[in-house]
Scaffold this active site. Structure first.
Site, PDB file in Angstrom:
ATOM      1  CE  LYS A  36     125.403 -64.561  54.558  1.00  0.00           C
ATOM      2  NZ  LYS A  36     125.704 -65.884  53.922  1.00  0.00           N
ATOM      3  N   GLY A  68     134.890 -66.538  59.782  1.00  0.00           N
ATOM      4  CA  GLY A  68     135.064 -67.068  58.433  1.00  0.00           C
ATOM      5  C   GLY A  68     136.514 -66.954  58.012  1.00  0.00           C
ATOM      6  CB  SER A  69     138.108 -67.288  54.727  1.00  0.00           C
ATOM      7  OG  SER A  69     137.612 -66.196  53.980  1.00  0.00           O
ATOM      8  CB  VAL A  89     135.471 -63.399  53.695  1.00  0.00           C
ATOM      9  CG1 VAL A  89     134.162 -62.665  53.957  1.00  0.00           C
ATOM     10  CG2 VAL A  89     135.345 -64.257  52.444  1.00  0.00           C
ATOM     11  N   GLY A  90     137.336 -61.858  55.816  1.00  0.00           N
ATOM     12  CA  GLY A  90     137.475 -60.970  56.980  1.00  0.00           C
ATOM     13  C   GLY A  90     138.211 -59.688  56.627  1.00  0.00           C
ATOM     14  CD  GLU A 147     137.638 -65.463  67.055  1.00  0.00           C
ATOM     15  OE1 GLU A 147     138.643 -66.091  66.642  1.00  0.00           O
ATOM     16  OE2 GLU A 147     137.680 -64.711  68.040  1.00  0.00           O
ATOM     17  CB  CYS A 182     139.235 -71.680  62.778  1.00  0.00           C
ATOM     18  SG  CYS A 182     138.159 -71.520  64.155  1.00  0.00           S
ATOM     19  CD  GLU A 197     142.121 -71.714  58.064  1.00  0.00           C
ATOM     20  OE1 GLU A 197     141.623 -70.738  57.485  1.00  0.00           O
ATOM     21  OE2 GLU A 197     141.838 -72.045  59.235  1.00  0.00           O
TER      22      GLU A 197
END
Ligand code: UN1
Length: 496
Positions: free
Chosen positions: A174, A227-228, A231-232, A249, A283, A384
């Protein structure tokens, strides 16, 4: 403009809903690069079913045979590198040299993971009892859910897909809604390489719908997400009751430490590359620069002059050094941090605004921005930003500098510039991040070593190569004891 389809069980299919989103060129927001399926739970269910159905055959295929598909994919990727690199730039905005580098990273990963097909090493050990041996072997998990971001739209899918497949898993990918066209090209290459139907499936759409449905699907065995942090974290909470392996990650707030004995010219190139390369959207980007007070003012002056001179533009133009941000939301977020930095009392040295002259008005361009007088507690030193914004701080010693580098919740990448070999060696030990660079910038990891961050930057399951890299996550260890004595032998008891 192309209308993209999902790839399920070896077929390119429209989404059940019939709804599509648009992927646009971040350098010219009016240019639609592709329309992509807004997939829902039903599409995800079909993709997972196809992956589950193909799993038994793929698992039983010897790994060196699975590797043949990856070798062919590597060759096709190499052949298509020029056009695919351009597509990366068109859809995601990074300058062409970096678009080509994105594809090169996928080529490297394909060859590397194909080679792993003849390794996938386990252990054989002597047993305490006679006529008995013990070994560990690697076996796949099943269906892998792979959720990837837009900032490395070919490379990161390749990290996850090649590692998952060589271990014998089947997968559903995805990709980010900001880079679906790159994902489709990537999957087409695997199709052309002869991957059996159903082994890799592609479902596009929004994270909240397609991504979530995929991650929590009952027939998914493990999840790999880049991702962020936000969301992680949500994903982790949703997966906790399911007890399923999750590799994450996530973000970084990476720092470059510049000591008073550093080659300042070299350090400057490192800061420009790490801070403004990929428009700060890695990142691993260098968003903090910590400079020893003895050289602080001189270095700041060099940096500001060089940052002002960077040429913004469409990444496909050969003289462009800094491309656009991925979308309007990302631009607004970065601009908002300029306001936050000013309110916090940091000093804006250059940039800080939207770059809107001429052609640039059409895209999400932001001036390369440097703040000085930044304190470690400020939000621009902690959060970030994922944009072209560098926060410069001052330190009075090596120890104080190291403490500052380590003073965020993240821990992905860090760097030190010094000519003192002892200090460099101490920095290797003291810097708390998954990647440490000596006299090089915070970006540019190579694929043959593990890639992953400490603390909030990652879950502790690194990606890429090396011992402890992605193979460890995408395979699980099965231990086999074989007793050929023909009698009952009791471990720990019959040891005479
Ligand atoms: C990322 O920023 O998400 O080390 C990955 C690097 C690249 C990968 C970055 N090879 O900067």
């Amino acid at each position: 403009m192309e209308i993209l389809h999902n790839f399920i069980g070896g077929q390119w299919l429209p989404p059940g809903s019939g709804d599509y989103g648009e992927s646009v060129n971040p350098a010219r927001s009016t240019e639609v690069v592709a329309r992509y399926p807004l997939s829902d739970r039903n599409d995800v269910n079909r993709a997972v079913a196809a992956a589950a159905e193909s799993f038994p055959r793929w698992r039983r295929m010897p790994a060196p045979r699975r590797a043949e598909v990856l070798f062919r994919a590597a060759e096709i990727l190499s052949r298509k590198k020029p056009e695919l690199g351009r597509l990366v730039t068109l859809e995601m905005g990074k300058v062409l040299a970096e678009g080509l580098g994105d594809v090169q990273e996928a080529i490297d990963m394909a060859y590397f993971m194909a080679g792993e097909g003849r390794r996938l090493i386990g252990e054989t050990v002597p047993c305490e009892l006679p006529d008995k041996d013990g070994k560990s072997i690697r076996v796949p998990h099943g269906v892998a859910a792979l959720i990837t971001p837009w900032n490395f739209p070919v490379a990161i899918p390749s990290w996850k897909v090649f590692a998952a497949l060589i271990c014998g898993n089947t997968a559903v990918l995805k990709p980010s809604s900001d880079s679906p066209r790159c994902a489709v090209e990537f999957v087409r290459i695997l199709e052309a390489a002869g991957l059996p139907p159903g082994v890799l499936n592609l479902v596009m759409g929004r994270g909240e719908l397609a991504g979530d449905a995929l991650a929590v699907h009952p027939n998914v065995a493990l999840v790999s997400f880049t991702g962020s942090c936000a969301v992680g974290g949500e994903l982790e909470a949703k997966l906790a009751p399911l007890h399923r392996p999750l590799a994450q990650e996530m973000g970084g707030k990476n720092a470059i430490l510049i000591m008073e004995d550093a080659d300042l010219e070299l350090a400057l190139h490192g800061v420009l590359w790490g801070g403004f390369g990929t428009t700060g959207q890695r990142c691993t980007a260098a968003s903090r620069v910590i400079v020893h007070e003895a050289v602080h003012d001189r270095f700041l002056q060099m940096l500001v002059k060089a940052a002002r001179a960077l040429r913004l533009g469409d990444g496909l133009q050969s003289d462009t050094q800094v491309g656009p941000l991925i979308n309007q939301r990302a631009l607004n977020k970065a601009l908002n941090y300029v306001r936050i930095g000013q309110e916090e009392g940091a000093k804006l040295q250059c940039g800080g605004g939207r770059a809107g002259g001429g052609e640039l008005a059409l895209g999400n361009f932001m001036e390369p921005t440097v703040f000085s007088e930044v304190k470690p507690s400020m939000r621009i030193a902690q959060e970030e930003i994922f944009g072209p914004l560098v926060a410069v701080m001052r330190c009075s010693s090596f120890e104080a500098g190291v403490d500052m580098v380590n003073s965020t919740r993240y821990g992905l990448s860090s760097a030190i510039y010094t000519r003192d070999v002892n200090r460099a060696a101490r920095a290797e030990q003291e810097l708390e991040s998954g990647l440490v660079y000596v006299n090089a910038s915070t970006i540019g990891a190579e694929i043959q070593l593990p890639f992953g961050g400490f603390r909030y930057s990652g879950s502790g399951h690194p990606e890429a190569g090396g011992r402890m890299g992605a193979i460890d996550f995408f395979s699980r260890i099965k231990v086999v004891y074989r007793d050929f004595s023909g009698r009952l032998q009791r471990a720990q008891i019959d040891i005479e």
